[in-house]
Design a protein around this motif. Sequence first.
Motif, short mmCIF file in Angstrom:
data_model
loop_
_atom_site.label_atom_id
_atom_site.label_comp_id
_atom_site.label_asym_id
_atom_site.label_seq_id
_atom_site.Cartn_x
_atom_site.Cartn_y
_atom_site.Cartn_z
N ALA A 137 0.70 -1.20 -0.21
CA ALA A 137 0.01 0.08 0.08
C ALA A 137 0.93 1.04 0.04
O ALA A 137 2.15 1.33 0.67
N THR A 138 0.42 2.12 -0.90
CA THR A 138 1.16 3.45 -0.74
C THR A 138 0.18 4.70 -0.15
O THR A 138 -1.21 4.61 -0.22
N HIS A 139 0.62 5.78 0.10
CA HIS A 139 -0.01 6.78 0.71
C HIS A 139 -0.88 6.37 1.96
O HIS A 139 -2.03 6.78 1.88
N VAL A 140 -0.38 5.53 2.77
CA VAL A 140 -1.09 5.15 3.89
C VAL A 140 -1.53 6.27 5.01
O VAL A 140 -0.85 7.14 5.12
N SER A 141 -2.36 5.86 5.49
CA SER A 141 -2.85 6.80 6.76
C SER A 141 -2.07 6.37 8.01
O SER A 141 -1.31 5.36 8.20
N ASP A 142 -2.44 7.38 8.74
CA ASP A 142 -1.61 7.20 10.30
C ASP A 142 -2.34 5.88 10.96
O ASP A 142 -1.60 5.40 11.62
N ALA A 143 -3.52 5.81 10.78
CA ALA A 143 -4.20 4.61 11.24
C ALA A 143 -3.71 3.19 10.74
O ALA A 143 -3.29 2.17 11.60
N GLN A 144 -3.48 3.30 9.40
CA GLN A 144 -2.90 1.97 9.04
C GLN A 144 -1.62 1.76 9.55
O GLN A 144 -0.95 0.66 9.61
N VAL A 145 -0.69 2.90 9.57
CA VAL A 145 0.81 2.96 10.18
C VAL A 145 0.64 2.32 11.46
O VAL A 145 1.35 1.49 11.88
N ALA A 146 -0.22 2.94 12.19
CA ALA A 146 -0.30 2.54 13.69
C ALA A 146 -0.67 0.87 13.88
O ALA A 146 -0.13 0.17 14.67
N PHE A 147 -1.54 0.58 12.95
CA PHE A 147 -2.00 -0.90 12.90
C PHE A 147 -0.87 -1.77 12.87
O PHE A 147 -0.54 -2.92 13.52
N VAL A 148 0.07 -1.71 11.76
CA VAL A 148 1.16 -2.32 11.59
C VAL A 148 2.26 -2.15 12.72
O VAL A 148 2.65 -3.41 12.92
N VAL A 149 2.54 -1.04 13.24
CA VAL A 149 3.31 -1.05 14.31
C VAL A 149 2.75 -1.90 15.58
O VAL A 149 3.54 -2.75 16.29
N GLU A 150 1.67 -1.78 15.84
CA GLU A 150 0.90 -2.18 16.99
C GLU A 150 1.21 -4.03 16.94
O GLU A 150 1.04 -4.54 17.97
N HIS A 151 0.90 -4.31 15.77
CA HIS A 151 0.91 -5.92 15.37
C HIS A 151 2.04 -6.27 14.76
O HIS A 151 2.20 -7.14 14.18
N GLU A 152 3.31 -5.60 14.98
CA GLU A 152 4.62 -6.06 14.57
C GLU A 152 4.80 -7.55 14.68
O GLU A 152 5.32 -8.26 13.71
N ALA A 153 4.67 -8.11 15.87
CA ALA A 153 4.97 -9.52 16.40
C ALA A 153 4.04 -10.31 15.23
O ALA A 153 4.64 -11.57 15.00
N GLU A 154 3.01 -10.12 14.96
CA GLU A 154 2.33 -10.75 14.20
C GLU A 154 2.19 -10.73 12.68
O GLU A 154 1.67 -11.34 11.99
N LEU A 155 3.14 -9.77 12.18
CA LEU A 155 3.39 -9.47 10.78
C LEU A 155 4.87 -9.46 10.62
O LEU A 155 5.37 -8.42 10.20
N PRO A 156 5.35 -10.53 10.73
CA PRO A 156 6.89 -10.65 10.11
C PRO A 156 7.09 -10.17 8.61
O PRO A 156 6.36 -10.88 7.69
N GLY A 157 7.89 -9.36 8.46
CA GLY A 157 8.31 -9.00 7.17
C GLY A 157 7.71 -8.08 6.79
O GLY A 157 7.99 -7.15 5.60
N ILE A 158 6.55 -7.47 7.57
CA ILE A 158 5.76 -6.28 6.98
C ILE A 158 6.57 -4.89 7.82
O ILE A 158 6.50 -5.03 8.88
N GLN A 159 6.62 -4.13 6.83
CA GLN A 159 7.34 -2.71 7.40
C GLN A 159 6.83 -1.58 6.96
O GLN A 159 6.09 -1.58 5.63
N VAL A 160 6.70 -0.38 7.85
CA VAL A 160 6.32 0.83 7.51
C VAL A 160 7.58 1.67 6.83
O VAL A 160 8.44 1.47 7.74
N THR A 161 7.56 2.19 5.70
CA THR A 161 8.66 2.98 5.56
C THR A 161 8.35 4.28 4.82
O THR A 161 7.21 4.37 4.26
N GLN A 162 9.24 5.13 5.14
CA GLN A 162 9.06 6.58 4.30
C GLN A 162 9.76 6.56 3.30
O GLN A 162 11.00 6.16 3.19
#
Length: 694
Positions: A137-162
């Motif tokens: 996903a590109t141009h993601v929202s703050d809520a989407q970023v927060a979800f990925v960070v909060e569920h990092e342990a459940e999402l191996p390999g998923i990263q938020v990048t600027q």
Amino acid sequence: MRRRRRDGRVRRADLVRQHRARLGVLYGGVFLALSSLIVRLGEVQVVQGAEYRASEQVIHYARIPVLPQRGWIYDANGQVLAWDVPVVKIELVRSRPIPSATLRREAQLLAPVLETTPSALYQTMTSNASALQVTLATHVSDAQVAFVVEHEAELPGIQVTQDYERQYPYGDLAGQVLGYVGAITAQNVGQYPGYLDNQQVGETGLEYEYEHLLQGKPGYRLVAINSTGAGLGVMKEVKPVGGDNIQLTLDGREQAATQEIIQQMLASSTGQHISYVAAVMLNVQTGGVIAMASYPYLDPNWYVNGSYVKHAHYLETSGAQMNYAIQAINYPGSTVKPANLIAAMNAGVVNPQTRILDNGYIYVGTQIIHEDGGIAFGWVNPVEALTVSSDVFMYEVGLRLGKWLGSSDTSGGTYPASAGSYQHYLDTDFAKGINQIFQEEEDFGLGTKTGIDLPYEVPGEFFIEDYQKGNIQVPYNLQASEASIRKTGQYVNYGSPASLADADIGQSQMFSPIQLAVYAMTLADQGIRLKPHLLERVYAPNGTPKNGEKPIFTYKPQVEGVVKAKLWEWNLVKQGMHGVTSNPAGTAYYAFLGAHYEAAGKTGTAQIVMNGQRTDNSVFICYAPLNHPLVSVAVMAPGGGYGAQFSAIIARKMIDAYFDEHHEPWMPKSQWTSTRIPQSWFSSPAYLIPEKSP
């Protein structure tokens, strides 16, 4: 005794009183200490409780990469041709193998947040198995970023990048020249040591060629994360370093005009099947590429925004991904005649007084070779031979170089008796003669790579007819032949004297448009062969062509070779090429009729086969103005017919557009234009047609 008892009682009473006093002090101290502790506990609980509770729950630090801004690409006039737009992305990064079951669980968890379906998200995750990073996903929202960070342990390999998204604001303008960026793959990861897995890298064109300048250096943010997944702030930040900005020799307005001119010519050429068109304009004084067009056109944005999938059929069937100016070779036809005439004059077989009878055909052995179109020009001298493009004149010149004697419209000629056998003639006189032709062409930049700063350039090829194989053309190794002759005096081959004639009119060699443009530039410079280039200047990340910053690098013209010829030889060739565009008998006279400047040119029409059908390769080279040249041009269009009817017209209009833009004094002031890429570009067919391609 009584007194003693009394004194003892008094002392005991005093001790009791002292003990009680001490206890009071002790109890008071304890009370005060407990009171202070209670107050402190209250402060910790009420005032700093949330902070300390969160602090006790910190479990790790997240290192979030911050990618650098890729360097921008500017044209010669300071207009942006490629830039970066900041975006926040959610990506799948395959630093280690991720099982399919894990990807499915991640897709199930992420899909609602990214507003898609688990199956669609899983398909995206697995669409390019070789890519080390896949954008979800590109141009993601703050809520989407927060979800990925909060569920990092459940999402191996998923990263938020600027990140930065590459954009090409003018679409298909110089698309193949600019190239495009893409993901690092498992196949090319070794080429990019020190890169982040999710960095974009140049895949084609200038993006690939100058990756080392454009990329920059990544930074990162170290963020504290507690057990609830909440970020506690940035603990450390290392800012990225942007890539260098580069300025090209490419003139954006001239490029737009060239692509529009080609599109207009194609639209007016009904009934012709033209597979591709390539046009190159060079700065004669520096070797800089002013314009380089390759049709069918390509929009690099398709590869950035993923819309290339919608254009897959067009891309696969049109060949638009290929830069025909540097990657396609074809027969040059009569455009090689000026170089071959120089070779003949250097060898002493032609001089200004040479006259050859052109009755429209000539015999070579048992073969008969005709003038193109069956025209008979009569007695022709060297200047006229170039002006009217006499094939018979050049047939005879080529045969003389190879010492095949006596060919005419009545006799097939023969080899010298001193050669002994026919095979020995081929291995000696023929080989030396064909080498003179091909080597002179190579000295002009034909046949070898020019060294232009673009990837995937291809060399040309030379051929001879092989009599053992039924007189079909086979590749000819010029370097091996010359090395063998130097060592042994001969080079074993099974050629035919007809190859001498064919080579002298451009039917035994194949060159690219960039090679032809360098050749025309070398003619204009009377033998000085410059290296063609697109890079003009390099600026630091904060520097641009228009903000006053000095460049950190400026290209200096490089001489690649020198063609040796006498002044009278250059003047003779120049006179003949001028006649092509100025003499009513010249092959490109009508293409340049009414021009406000003088030009030297040469048409080429080579017989080729396309899709099983015989057709003509339309070729034209020229330089202008005639005296003190500024630009050289080469145009090639397989299927375009005669060189004068298609390619020469494109070249004339390209030169007009350039001189109008640069306000040359001989151009009408009413036609002068600005250096800006016109706003009309976005409504022109050259811009719109590729966008509409299914």
